[in-house]
Write a protein that holds these residues in place. Structure first.
Motif, PDB file in Angstrom:
ATOM      1  N   PRO A 147      63.140  27.435  17.056  1.00  0.00           N
ATOM      2  CA  PRO A 147      62.648  26.400  16.134  1.00  0.00           C
ATOM      3  C   PRO A 147      61.127  26.463  15.957  1.00  0.00           C
ATOM      4  N   GLN A 148      60.441  27.078  16.901  1.00  0.00           N
ATOM      5  CA  GLN A 148      58.982  27.147  16.854  1.00  0.00           C
ATOM      6  C   GLN A 148      58.462  28.333  16.035  1.00  0.00           C
ATOM      7  N   CYS A 149      59.059  29.518  16.256  1.00  0.00           N
ATOM      8  CA  CYS A 149      58.468  30.724  15.662  1.00  0.00           C
ATOM      9  C   CYS A 149      59.458  31.584  14.882  1.00  0.00           C
ATOM     10  N   GLY A 150      60.767  31.274  14.951  1.00  0.00           N
ATOM     11  CA  GLY A 150      61.745  32.035  14.177  1.00  0.00           C
ATOM     12  C   GLY A 150      62.244  33.297  14.864  1.00  0.00           C
ATOM     13  N   HIS A 151      61.761  33.566  16.063  1.00  0.00           N
ATOM     14  CA  HIS A 151      62.211  34.721  16.845  1.00  0.00           C
ATOM     15  C   HIS A 151      63.648  34.475  17.307  1.00  0.00           C
ATOM     16  N   ASN A 152      64.424  35.548  17.535  1.00  0.00           N
ATOM     17  CA  ASN A 152      65.803  35.295  17.979  1.00  0.00           C
ATOM     18  C   ASN A 152      66.172  36.035  19.261  1.00  0.00           C
ATOM     19  N   GLU A 153      65.185  36.292  20.109  1.00  0.00           N
ATOM     20  CA  GLU A 153      65.490  36.795  21.452  1.00  0.00           C
ATOM     21  C   GLU A 153      65.030  35.759  22.462  1.00  0.00           C
ATOM     22  N   PHE A 154      65.920  35.430  23.372  1.00  0.00           N
ATOM     23  CA  PHE A 154      65.652  34.380  24.344  1.00  0.00           C
ATOM     24  C   PHE A 154      65.946  34.864  25.751  1.00  0.00           C
ATOM     25  N   LYS A 155      65.257  34.279  26.711  1.00  0.00           N
ATOM     26  CA  LYS A 155      65.618  34.485  28.106  1.00  0.00           C
ATOM     27  C   LYS A 155      66.700  33.457  28.444  1.00  0.00           C
ATOM     28  N   PRO A 211      69.637  32.104  31.325  1.00  0.00           N
ATOM     29  CA  PRO A 211      70.135  32.218  32.704  1.00  0.00           C
ATOM     30  C   PRO A 211      71.568  32.751  32.707  1.00  0.00           C
ATOM     31  N   GLU A 212      71.971  33.355  33.833  1.00  0.00           N
ATOM     32  CA  GLU A 212      73.377  33.752  33.979  1.00  0.00           C
ATOM     33  C   GLU A 212      74.233  32.491  34.001  1.00  0.00           C
ATOM     34  N   ASN A 213      75.510  32.630  33.655  1.00  0.00           N
ATOM     35  CA  ASN A 213      76.442  31.503  33.638  1.00  0.00           C
ATOM     36  C   ASN A 213      75.865  30.331  32.851  1.00  0.00           C
ATOM     37  N   LEU A 214      75.500  30.643  31.641  1.00  0.00           N
ATOM     38  CA  LEU A 214      74.818  29.702  30.766  1.00  0.00           C
ATOM     39  C   LEU A 214      75.662  28.450  30.494  1.00  0.00           C
ATOM     40  N   LYS A 215      75.022  27.299  30.648  1.00  0.00           N
ATOM     41  CA  LYS A 215      75.674  26.035  30.320  1.00  0.00           C
ATOM     42  C   LYS A 215      74.848  25.324  29.248  1.00  0.00           C
ATOM     43  N   ASP A 216      75.455  24.374  28.550  1.00  0.00           N
ATOM     44  CA  ASP A 216      74.748  23.654  27.488  1.00  0.00           C
ATOM     45  C   ASP A 216      73.530  22.899  28.011  1.00  0.00           C
ATOM     46  N   SER A 217      73.545  22.533  29.289  1.00  0.00           N
ATOM     47  CA  SER A 217      72.440  21.766  29.854  1.00  0.00           C
ATOM     48  C   SER A 217      71.325  22.666  30.390  1.00  0.00           C
ATOM     49  N   ASP A 218      71.501  23.995  30.306  1.00  0.00           N
ATOM     50  CA  ASP A 218      70.476  24.935  30.768  1.00  0.00           C
ATOM     51  C   ASP A 218      69.375  25.100  29.727  1.00  0.00           C
ATOM     52  N   PHE A 219      68.181  25.402  30.217  1.00  0.00           N
ATOM     53  CA  PHE A 219      67.076  25.670  29.307  1.00  0.00           C
ATOM     54  C   PHE A 219      66.974  27.171  29.027  1.00  0.00           C
ATOM     55  N   VAL A 220      66.746  27.518  27.790  1.00  0.00           N
ATOM     56  CA  VAL A 220      66.511  28.907  27.414  1.00  0.00           C
ATOM     57  C   VAL A 220      65.075  28.999  26.907  1.00  0.00           C
ATOM     58  N   LYS A 221      64.493  30.201  27.020  1.00  0.00           N
ATOM     59  CA  LYS A 221      63.080  30.367  26.706  1.00  0.00           C
ATOM     60  C   LYS A 221      62.905  31.462  25.663  1.00  0.00           C
ATOM     61  N   CYS A 222      62.167  31.163  24.614  1.00  0.00           N
ATOM     62  CA  CYS A 222      61.893  32.137  23.570  1.00  0.00           C
ATOM     63  C   CYS A 222      61.056  33.284  24.131  1.00  0.00           C
ATOM     64  N   ASN A 223      61.453  34.522  23.844  1.00  0.00           N
ATOM     65  CA  ASN A 223      60.710  35.694  24.325  1.00  0.00           C
ATOM     66  C   ASN A 223      59.358  35.840  23.646  1.00  0.00           C
ATOM     67  N   ASN A 224      59.221  35.273  22.467  1.00  0.00           N
ATOM     68  CA  ASN A 224      58.006  35.471  21.689  1.00  0.00           C
ATOM     69  C   ASN A 224      56.949  34.404  21.976  1.00  0.00           C
ATOM     70  N   CYS A 225      57.310  33.128  21.808  1.00  0.00           N
ATOM     71  CA  CYS A 225      56.298  32.075  21.948  1.00  0.00           C
ATOM     72  C   CYS A 225      56.482  31.259  23.223  1.00  0.00           C
ATOM     73  N   HIS A 226      57.507  31.606  24.026  1.00  0.00           N
ATOM     74  CA  HIS A 226      57.775  30.955  25.312  1.00  0.00           C
ATOM     75  C   HIS A 226      58.118  29.486  25.175  1.00  0.00           C
ATOM     76  N   PHE A 227      58.574  29.104  23.999  1.00  0.00           N
ATOM     77  CA  PHE A 227      59.071  27.754  23.773  1.00  0.00           C
ATOM     78  C   PHE A 227      60.371  27.580  24.553  1.00  0.00           C
ATOM     79  N   GLU A 228      60.486  26.475  25.303  1.00  0.00           N
ATOM     80  CA  GLU A 228      61.702  26.226  26.069  1.00  0.00           C
ATOM     81  C   GLU A 228      62.514  25.137  25.398  1.00  0.00           C
ATOM     82  N   ILE A 229      63.819  25.347  25.324  1.00  0.00           N
ATOM     83  CA  ILE A 229      64.695  24.377  24.677  1.00  0.00           C
ATOM     84  C   ILE A 229      66.043  24.375  25.384  1.00  0.00           C
ATOM     85  N   MET A 230      66.654  23.205  25.474  1.00  0.00           N
ATOM     86  CA  MET A 230      67.967  23.114  26.089  1.00  0.00           C
ATOM     87  C   MET A 230      68.975  23.811  25.178  1.00  0.00           C
TER      88      MET A 230
END
Ligand SMILES: [Zn+2]
Length: 77
Positions: A12-20, A22-41
């Motif tokens: 939502p911040q920069c339009g990039h579509n690669e994220f870090k 976590p393994e066993n991803l759940k909806d409540s986990d935070f993912v991090k944008c590889n480009n701008c390091h924006f974190e979002i649930m």
């Protein structure tokens, strides 16, 4: 464990579509944008992706609807 993954949702911040992600991803986990390091649930990112998908689909639907209306008016003349 963190893995890098390309997903079909844009940051939502920069339009990039690669994220870090976590393994066993759940909806409540935070993912991090590889480009701008924006974190979002993940749940919020999915919501943003749904909004993006609607924006892509809606203009096409509008064009189809206009074609149908034009054909209707042709029939009336
Ligand atoms: Zn970003």
């Amino acid at each position: 464990m963190i893995k890098n993954e390309r997903i079909d949702i844009q940051c939502p911040q920069c339009g990039h579509n690669e994220f870090k992600l976590p393994e066993n991803l759940k909806d409540s986990d935070f993912v991090k944008c590889n480009n701008c390091h924006f974190e979002i649930m993940l749940a919020d990112l999915k919501e943003a992706g749904f909004e993006q998908a609607k924006e892509v689909v809606m203009p096409e639907m509008k064009i189809e609807a206009e074609k149908v209306f034009k054909n209707l008016f042709k029939g009336l003349k």
